[in-house]
Design an enzyme around this catalytic site. Structure first.
Site, PDB file in Angstrom:
ATOM      1  N   HIS A  88       4.804   0.195   0.625  1.00 19.87           N
ATOM      2  CA  HIS A  88       5.308  -0.584   1.747  1.00 19.87           C
ATOM      3  C   HIS A  88       4.323  -1.676   2.114  1.00 19.87           C
ATOM      4  O   HIS A  88       3.144  -1.635   1.749  1.00 19.87           O
ATOM      5  CB  HIS A  88       5.573   0.313   2.959  1.00 19.87           C
ATOM      6  CG  HIS A  88       4.341   0.984   3.496  1.00 19.87           C
ATOM      7  ND1 HIS A  88       3.839   2.156   2.947  1.00 19.87           N
ATOM      8  CD2 HIS A  88       3.490   0.663   4.513  1.00 19.87           C
ATOM      9  CE1 HIS A  88       2.756   2.520   3.599  1.00 19.87           C
ATOM     10  NE2 HIS A  88       2.519   1.626   4.554  1.00 19.87           N
ATOM     11  N   GLN A 143       0.815  -1.216   0.000  1.00 19.99           N
ATOM     12  CA  GLN A 143       0.000   0.000   0.000  1.00 19.99           C
ATOM     13  C   GLN A 143       0.844   1.259   0.000  1.00 19.99           C
ATOM     14  O   GLN A 143       2.048   1.229   0.267  1.00 19.99           O
ATOM     15  CB  GLN A 143      -0.912   0.002   1.225  1.00 19.99           C
ATOM     16  CG  GLN A 143      -0.166  -0.074   2.552  1.00 19.99           C
ATOM     17  CD  GLN A 143      -1.087  -0.301   3.727  1.00 19.99           C
ATOM     18  OE1 GLN A 143      -1.320   0.616   4.511  1.00 19.99           O
ATOM     19  NE2 GLN A 143      -1.627  -1.523   3.855  1.00 19.99           N
ATOM     20  N   GLU A 184       3.408   7.307   8.871  1.00 18.42           N
ATOM     21  CA  GLU A 184       3.425   6.368   9.985  1.00 18.42           C
ATOM     22  C   GLU A 184       4.845   5.912  10.299  1.00 18.42           C
ATOM     23  O   GLU A 184       5.746   5.986   9.460  1.00 18.42           O
ATOM     24  CB  GLU A 184       2.524   5.166   9.695  1.00 18.42           C
ATOM     25  CG  GLU A 184       2.889   4.375   8.474  1.00 18.42           C
ATOM     26  CD  GLU A 184       1.817   3.354   8.097  1.00 18.42           C
ATOM     27  OE1 GLU A 184       0.614   3.679   8.176  1.00 18.42           O
ATOM     28  OE2 GLU A 184       2.185   2.235   7.704  1.00 18.42           O
ATOM     29  N   ARG A 215      -4.154   0.673  -2.235  1.00 15.19           N
ATOM     30  CA  ARG A 215      -3.509  -0.642  -2.254  1.00 15.19           C
ATOM     31  C   ARG A 215      -2.943  -0.972  -3.632  1.00 15.19           C
ATOM     32  O   ARG A 215      -3.563  -0.672  -4.648  1.00 15.19           O
ATOM     33  CB  ARG A 215      -4.507  -1.705  -1.807  1.00 15.19           C
ATOM     34  CG  ARG A 215      -4.962  -1.519  -0.363  1.00 15.19           C
ATOM     35  CD  ARG A 215      -6.036  -2.481   0.066  1.00 15.19           C
ATOM     36  NE  ARG A 215      -6.373  -2.273   1.480  1.00 15.19           N
ATOM     37  CZ  ARG A 215      -7.244  -1.367   1.909  1.00 15.19           C
ATOM     38  NH1 ARG A 215      -7.888  -0.614   1.026  1.00 15.19           N
ATOM     39  NH2 ARG A 215      -7.476  -1.223   3.198  1.00 15.19           N
ATOM     40  N   HIS A 249       0.165   5.757   1.012  1.00 11.91           N
ATOM     41  CA  HIS A 249      -0.725   6.748   1.605  1.00 11.91           C
ATOM     42  C   HIS A 249      -0.531   8.077   0.879  1.00 11.91           C
ATOM     43  O   HIS A 249       0.583   8.419   0.476  1.00 11.91           O
ATOM     44  CB  HIS A 249      -0.429   6.920   3.082  1.00 11.91           C
ATOM     45  CG  HIS A 249      -0.464   5.633   3.858  1.00 11.91           C
ATOM     46  ND1 HIS A 249      -1.570   4.828   3.893  1.00 11.91           N
ATOM     47  CD2 HIS A 249       0.482   5.011   4.598  1.00 11.91           C
ATOM     48  CE1 HIS A 249      -1.312   3.761   4.630  1.00 11.91           C
ATOM     49  NE2 HIS A 249      -0.074   3.842   5.061  1.00 11.91           N
TER      50      HIS A 249
END
Length: 401
Positions: free
Chosen positions: A262, A96, A133, A281, A98
Site C-alpha cells: 500500500h 510498503q 493500520e 519498502r 508490514h
C-alpha cells in the site's frame, strides 16, 4: 482525563497546509506530515496533572494497571498498544508492507542476534510487533491498496502499449494468481537499474496520455503518472501499477493488514495503528529496499481493497477491523443533542476534528470539564466515566480487550 500536547513530525512528504488548517494555526512553510497521539517512544504525547508536563509513556510506565486497566495489561502488556495520528500527505509516501506478528518477532530477533544497530538505515525490524493500520479520510484521500486481479492488471498494462511491459502482461495472463504476482513484482524490483528506469519513463508517459482520455482507469493512470513525476525511474512506479488505486471520500476508511502492499498518495486522514515501526519498502523512496525480505513478507493475493464505512450503534459509528490492539469509532454531535455517556474498561484517546466537543468527567467527589477544538485530543484512563456534549466530530481510539 488529560489534554494531550502532541508532536508534529515534519517528514518531507507532508502537506505544508493541511495540519495547520485543522489546528487553526499559521503554516510555517515546512511540511507537517503527522500529528502523533499516544505513548510511542519516538514522540510520546505529554500531559500535565499539576506538576508540569510529563511524557504519557512515563505516566503509563509508573502505573500501567491504573492507566490502561487490567484487561489491557493482561492482553497486551504494560503499554498503550496503539498509536493515533492525523496524517497529511502532500506527496506520495513510500510503497510498503508490514509483517505479521510472527514475522516481526522472527525478523527482530534475527537482526538483534546479528548486531544490526537499531538506528541503521538498512535495518528492517525496529521492534517485535506487527503494524496493522486503519486510515479514515477527513478530506478526499488517494491511495494504493492491495493487488488487482492479474488479468485486470494485464489489461491496464497492455493498454499502455509499451514493449518493455509485454513480458509482464504475458506472465499475468498465463500464470496462476500467486505465481503471476510474485514473478512480476520480483522481476520489477530485481531488474537492472538503467533498464527499469527506461521502462518506467515510457510507461509513465503512456499513462499520462491515457489519463487525459478518460475511461475506467483514468484516475489510476493519472496516479501512476504522478508517482513517476515524484520518483522518476523508480521501479516502485511499476510495482504500484499492480495495485488498486483507491479514492476515499470523507468518512470512508481502509484497513491495511499484514503483507498488503500500500501507499498513501494525498489527502488528510485519521490513522490508527498498532504501536510499531516495522516497515518493508517496495519503492517510491530513497530509503533502503530489502527485496528478498520484502518478498518473504508480501501476501501475493488479489482482492477488493475493501473500503470501510462506519456501522452506527447508539450514535457511535465504528470501523470494524479483525484485530484487538485498536478500535476506531467516531461521534458526530448535533446541536442541541442530549449529553452522551461514554465509558470504557480500556484506555482511550479522543480526537476532535470539527466543531467543539466538551468532555465532562465526574469521578468521586470531583468533576472536570475539558473542551476540545479541531486537532485537540485527550487521554482517558481506563474505567473513567465521561459525557460528551457540544457540536462537532470526535474520533475515539481504544482497545478491544
Amino acid at each position: 482525563m488529560d489534554r494531550l500536547a502532541n508532536t508534529v513530525r515534519p517528514y518531507a512528504w507532508g502537506s505544508t497546509t493541511a495540519i495547520p488548517e485543522l489546528l487553526g494555526t499559521a503554516p510555517t512553510g515546512e511540511p507537517q506530515a503527522e500529528l502523533w497521539m499516544g505513548a510511542h517512544p519516538g514522540a510520546p504525547s505529554r500531559i500535565d496533572r499539576g506538576a508540569g508536563p510529563v511524557s504519557l509513556a512515563e505516566v503509563i510506565d509508573a502505573a500501567p494497571e491504573t492507566e490502561l486497566g487490567p484487561d489491557t495489561v493482561r492482553a497486551f502488556g504494560p503499554r498503550l498498544p496503539f498509536l493515533l495520528k492525523v496524517l497529511a500527505a502532500g506527496a506520495p509516501l513510500s510503497l510498503q508492507v508490514h509483517p505479521d506478528l510472527a514475522q516481526a518477532k522472527e525478523g527482530f530477533a534475527d537482526e538483534e542476534r546479528r548486531g544490526v544497530p537499531i538506528d541503521a538505515g538498512h535495518r528492517n525490524y525496529k521492534d517485535a510487533n506487527h503494524k496493522p493500520e486503519l486510515i479514515c479520510a477527513l478530506t478526499p484521500f488517494d491511495g494504493l491498496c492491495g493487488f488487482r486481479h492479474p488479468a485486470r492488471t494485464a489489461d491496464l498494462l497492455e493498454a499502455l502499449d509499451v514493449d518493455d511491459l509485454k513480458p509482464y502482461v504475458d506472465i499475468l495472463r498465463a500464470s496462476p494468481e500467486e505465481d503471476a504476482l510474485r514473478e512480476v513484482l520480483t522481476a520489477v524490483l530485481s531488474a537492472e537499474h538503467h533498464e527499469i528506469a527506461r521502462t518506467v519513463e515510457r510507461a509513465a508517459l503512456a499513462a499520462e496520455q491515457l489519463a487525459t482520455k478518460g475511461g475506467e482507469h483514468a484516475d489510476a493512470y493519472a496516479a501512476y503518472a504522478g508517482l513517476a513525476h515524484h520518483f522518476p525511474g523508480d521501479p516502485g512506479v511499476l510495482a504500484a501499477m499492480l495495485l488498486h488505486h483507491v479514492r476515499l471520500q470523507p468518512g470512508e476508511a481502509l484497513f491495511l493488514g499484514a503483507g498488503i502492499p500500500h501507499a498513501y498518495l494525498s489527502g488528510l486522514g485519521v490513522e490508527l495503528m498498532a504501536n510499531s515501526d516495522n516497515v518493508l519498502r517496495c519503492g517510491l523512496t530513497p530509503k533502503h529496499v530489502d527485496v528478498p525480505e520484502l518478498l518473504r513478507v508480501v501476501r501475493f493475493e488479489a482482492g477488493d481493497p475493501g473500503v470501510l464505512r462506519p456501522e452506527a450503534v447508539d450514535g457511535e459509528e465504528t470501523y470494524e477491523t479483525p484485530i484487538d490492539e485498536f478500535r476506531l469509532s467516531r461521534f458526530v454531535l448535533a446541536p442541541g443533542a442530549a449529553p452522551r455517556p461514554l465509558h470504557s474498561r480500556t484506555p482511550q484517546v479522543l480526537l476532535c476534528t470539527a466543531g467543539t466537543v466538551r468532555l465532562h468527567s465526574a469521578a468521586g467527589d470531583t468533576a472536570a470539564e475539558l473542551t476540545l477544538a479541531p486537532g485537540e485530543s485527550a487521554f482517558v484512563p481506563a474505567d473513567e466515566r465521561l459525557t460528551l456534549s457540544g457540536e462537532g466530530t470526535l474520533f475515539r481510539a481504544t482497545v478491544v480487550a
